[in-house]
Design a protein around this motif. Structure first.
Motif, mmCIF file in Angstrom:
data_model
loop_
_atom_site.group_PDB
_atom_site.id
_atom_site.type_symbol
_atom_site.label_atom_id
_atom_site.label_comp_id
_atom_site.label_asym_id
_atom_site.label_seq_id
_atom_site.Cartn_x
_atom_site.Cartn_y
_atom_site.Cartn_z
ATOM 1 N N UNK A 131 0.844 -1.189 0.000
ATOM 2 C CA UNK A 131 0.000 0.000 0.000
ATOM 3 C C UNK A 131 0.879 1.238 0.000
ATOM 4 N N UNK A 132 0.512 2.209 -0.816
ATOM 5 C CA UNK A 132 1.211 3.493 -0.816
ATOM 6 C C UNK A 132 0.649 4.336 0.314
ATOM 7 N N UNK A 133 1.538 4.853 1.125
ATOM 8 C CA UNK A 133 1.170 5.751 2.220
ATOM 9 C C UNK A 133 1.819 7.104 1.947
ATOM 10 N N UNK A 134 1.343 8.154 2.581
ATOM 11 C CA UNK A 134 1.941 9.469 2.327
ATOM 12 C C UNK A 134 3.456 9.508 2.564
ATOM 13 N N UNK A 135 3.927 8.701 3.505
ATOM 14 C CA UNK A 135 5.354 8.758 3.837
ATOM 15 C C UNK A 135 6.164 7.585 3.282
ATOM 16 N N UNK A 136 5.532 6.653 2.552
ATOM 17 C CA UNK A 136 6.284 5.519 2.009
ATOM 18 C C UNK A 136 5.384 4.387 1.561
ATOM 19 N N UNK A 137 5.860 3.168 1.761
ATOM 20 C CA UNK A 137 5.114 1.970 1.357
ATOM 21 C C UNK A 137 4.978 1.027 2.545
#
Length: 106
Positions: free
Chosen positions: A58-64
Motif C-alpha cells: 500500500x502506498x502511504x503518504x510517507x512511504x510503502x
C-alpha cells in the motif's frame, strides 16, 4: 534491486517504510534523481507479482507498507522459529535445534 526492495518490506511487515529509506538502501546516502521513479516502477511490478499471494503493498503518504499474513513471509517465519527455539535454549533439545535449522533454511 527487486530483492532488496522485497527484503526491506518483508522485514518491516505491517510498518511503513519511507521512500527515502529504499533510496538509501539502493543507492547510498545521495541517490540520483531517477532513483525514486525507478523505485515506484519496481513497486508497481511487485504489486502485480504479489497479487497471487495474501500480501499487499500500500502506498502511504510517507512511504510503502506491506501487509498480510506473517506466516507467508519467510523472514517473519524464520524470526518466529528462532524466538521459539530460543525459548527452549537453556538446554539442548532436538525440537529447538530443528527449528533453528528450518529458520536457517528459510
Amino acid at each position: 534491486m527487486p530483492a532488496l526492495l522485497a527484503l526491506g518490506l518483508e522485514l518491516e511487515l505491517g510498518r511503513i517504510v519511507p521512500l527515502e529509506r529504499f533510496c538509501e538502501l539502493l543507492r547510498g546516502e545521495r541517490p540520483p534523481v531517477h532513483t525514486k521513479p525507478a523505485l515506484q516502477g519496481l513497486i508497481a511490478a511487485s504489486r502485480k507479482t504479489l497479487s497471487r499471494f495474501p500480501l499487499t503493498i500500500t502506498t502511504r503518504p510517507s512511504g510503502y507498507q506491506l501487509t498480510g499474513d506473517p506466516e507467508t513471509v519467510d523472514c517473519q517465519v524464520s524470526d518466529a522459529l528462532v524466538r521459539s527455539a530460543e525459548a527452549g535454549a537453556r538446554t539442548y533439545n532436538e525440537p529447538a535445534a530443528a527449528r533453528l535449522r528450518h529458520a536457517l533454511d528459510l
